[in-house]
Design an enzyme around this catalytic site. Structure first.
Site, PDB file in Angstrom:
ATOM      1  N   GLU A 131      -7.561  -2.353  -1.998  1.00 23.73           N
ATOM      2  CA  GLU A 131      -6.856  -1.534  -1.012  1.00 23.73           C
ATOM      3  C   GLU A 131      -5.989  -0.484  -1.693  1.00 23.73           C
ATOM      4  O   GLU A 131      -5.994   0.692  -1.318  1.00 23.73           O
ATOM      5  CB  GLU A 131      -5.982  -2.408  -0.118  1.00 23.73           C
ATOM      6  CG  GLU A 131      -6.734  -3.244   0.892  1.00 23.73           C
ATOM      7  CD  GLU A 131      -5.791  -3.993   1.812  1.00 23.73           C
ATOM      8  OE1 GLU A 131      -4.689  -3.476   2.090  1.00 23.73           O
ATOM      9  OE2 GLU A 131      -6.138  -5.105   2.254  1.00 23.73           O
TER      10      GLU A 131
ATOM     11  N   ARG B 254       4.856  -1.191  25.188  1.00 24.57           N
ATOM     12  CA  ARG B 254       4.216  -0.443  24.100  1.00 24.57           C
ATOM     13  C   ARG B 254       4.366   1.061  24.279  1.00 24.57           C
ATOM     14  O   ARG B 254       4.525   1.803  23.302  1.00 24.57           O
ATOM     15  CB  ARG B 254       2.734  -0.809  24.030  1.00 24.57           C
ATOM     16  CG  ARG B 254       2.454  -2.191  23.458  1.00 24.57           C
ATOM     17  CD  ARG B 254       0.991  -2.550  23.603  1.00 24.57           C
ATOM     18  NE  ARG B 254       0.104  -1.521  23.077  1.00 24.57           N
ATOM     19  CZ  ARG B 254      -1.170  -1.385  23.405  1.00 24.57           C
ATOM     20  NH1 ARG B 254      -1.706  -2.209  24.295  1.00 24.57           N
ATOM     21  NH2 ARG B 254      -1.897  -0.444  22.871  1.00 24.57           N
TER      22      ARG B 254
ATOM     23  N   HIS C 250      -7.852  -0.967   6.862  1.00 28.27           N
ATOM     24  CA  HIS C 250      -8.150  -2.254   7.502  1.00 28.27           C
ATOM     25  C   HIS C 250      -8.808  -3.167   6.469  1.00 28.27           C
ATOM     26  O   HIS C 250      -9.691  -2.731   5.725  1.00 28.27           O
ATOM     27  CB  HIS C 250      -9.085  -2.048   8.686  1.00 28.27           C
ATOM     28  CG  HIS C 250      -9.425  -3.319   9.404  1.00 28.27           C
ATOM     29  ND1 HIS C 250      -8.520  -3.964  10.234  1.00 28.27           N
ATOM     30  CD2 HIS C 250     -10.553  -4.074   9.408  1.00 28.27           C
ATOM     31  CE1 HIS C 250      -9.078  -5.062  10.716  1.00 28.27           C
ATOM     32  NE2 HIS C 250     -10.307  -5.150  10.232  1.00 28.27           N
TER      33      HIS C 250
ATOM     34  N   THR D 236      -8.931   6.014  16.056  1.00 26.45           N
ATOM     35  CA  THR D 236      -9.317   6.418  17.406  1.00 26.45           C
ATOM     36  C   THR D 236      -8.705   5.415  18.387  1.00 26.45           C
ATOM     37  O   THR D 236      -8.163   4.378  17.970  1.00 26.45           O
ATOM     38  CB  THR D 236     -10.844   6.429  17.569  1.00 26.45           C
ATOM     39  OG1 THR D 236     -11.337   5.077  17.481  1.00 26.45           O
ATOM     40  CG2 THR D 236     -11.501   7.294  16.500  1.00 26.45           C
TER      41      THR D 236
ATOM     42  N   ASN E  48       0.827  -1.202   0.000  1.00 27.10           N
ATOM     43  CA  ASN E  48       0.000   0.000   0.000  1.00 27.10           C
ATOM     44  C   ASN E  48       0.863   1.254   0.000  1.00 27.10           C
ATOM     45  O   ASN E  48       0.536   2.242  -0.661  1.00 27.10           O
ATOM     46  CB  ASN E  48      -0.944   0.001   1.202  1.00 27.10           C
ATOM     47  CG  ASN E  48      -2.262  -0.686   0.912  1.00 27.10           C
ATOM     48  OD1 ASN E  48      -2.963  -0.345  -0.028  1.00 27.10           O
ATOM     49  ND2 ASN E  48      -2.595  -1.683   1.725  1.00 27.10           N
TER      50      ASN E  48
END
Length: 228
Positions: free
Chosen positions: A182, A73, A117, A149, A22
């Site tokens: 995509e 993380r 996604h 979000t 992509n």
């Protein structure tokens, strides 16, 4: 295509984890169509990500911020955000970036963080979307480009692409058709971003000025915008 609404250069940083197909489609679209956009950097969370070499060969700045080098993380996201900020992007594009981002990271780039996604959200969030689609027996599957979000695979939808599910599909064959869509959908979203068309209204719904349809369909002739 309607007239461009913005003449300033849209600065983009692209995040990847693998070969970055992509990302490659986005880079080629910006260059082939002379969009008012600049790919400021390509960043991967794996030093061995194939997309880094592809981007480097085309003269793009690249960075590897390996998530395995950080204890958790939060530390990784902080390091990643600091590298992104060097390039002062208008938008950060997740293009096959396989890391769940912390709420603090999402908030840092609120309204500027975009993801693709491989499902028609809100259906099938998370992993293994093609297996999920086949298991549920849906007849249409696809992809969604959306604002990010803190809720995983959730956020205002910018555009979607649709493919038919065929009786003898496997997760691999279905994934291959979705990937074709995509590339087209994300490239069009980048064009709209570069031209200053995309905004969020007070209800947090996406508006794209001058664009009648934000849905794309895989047809025997290729991927086409949906038309009545």
């Amino acid at each position: 295509m309607p007239a461009v609404l913005s003449t300033s250069v849209c600065r983009l940083v692209v995040l990847i984890s693998g070969r970055g197909s992509n990302m490659q489609a986005i880079v080629n679209t910006v260059r082939d169509h002379a969009l008012p956009a600049q790919i400021c950097a390509v960043i991967a969370n794996k030093a061995e990500a194939g997309g880094l070499a592809w981007a480097r060969d085309r003269g793009l700045p690249v960075h590897a911020v390996a998530h395995r080098d950080y204890a958790n993380r939060v530390e990784f996201d902080t390091a990643l955000a600091n590298v992104i900020d060097i390039h002062q992007p208008d938008y950060v594009l997740l293009a096959g970036f396989m890391r769940v981002l912390t709420p603090s990271f999402v908030e840092r780039f609120n309204g500027r963080l975009i993801n693709i996604h491989p499902s028609l959200l809100p259906a099938f969030p998370g992993l293994h979307t093609h297996q999920q689609a086949l298991a549920m027996g849906v007849q249409w599957h696809g992809c969604t480009v959306h604002f990010v979000t803190p809720v995983l695979d959730h956020g205002p939808i910018i555009a979607q692409g649709i493919v038919p599910v065929i009786a003898d599909d496997t997760p691999e064959t279905l994934a291959g058709r979705v990937l074709q869509v995509e590339h087209k959908v994300y490239s069009n979203v980048v064009r709209w971003l570069a031209e200053g068309r995309i905004s969020l209204n007070s209800m947090q719904r996406v508006q794209v000025q001058g664009i009648a349809s934000r849905s794309f369909v895989l047809t025997p002739g290729g991927v086409q915008p949906y038309q009545r």
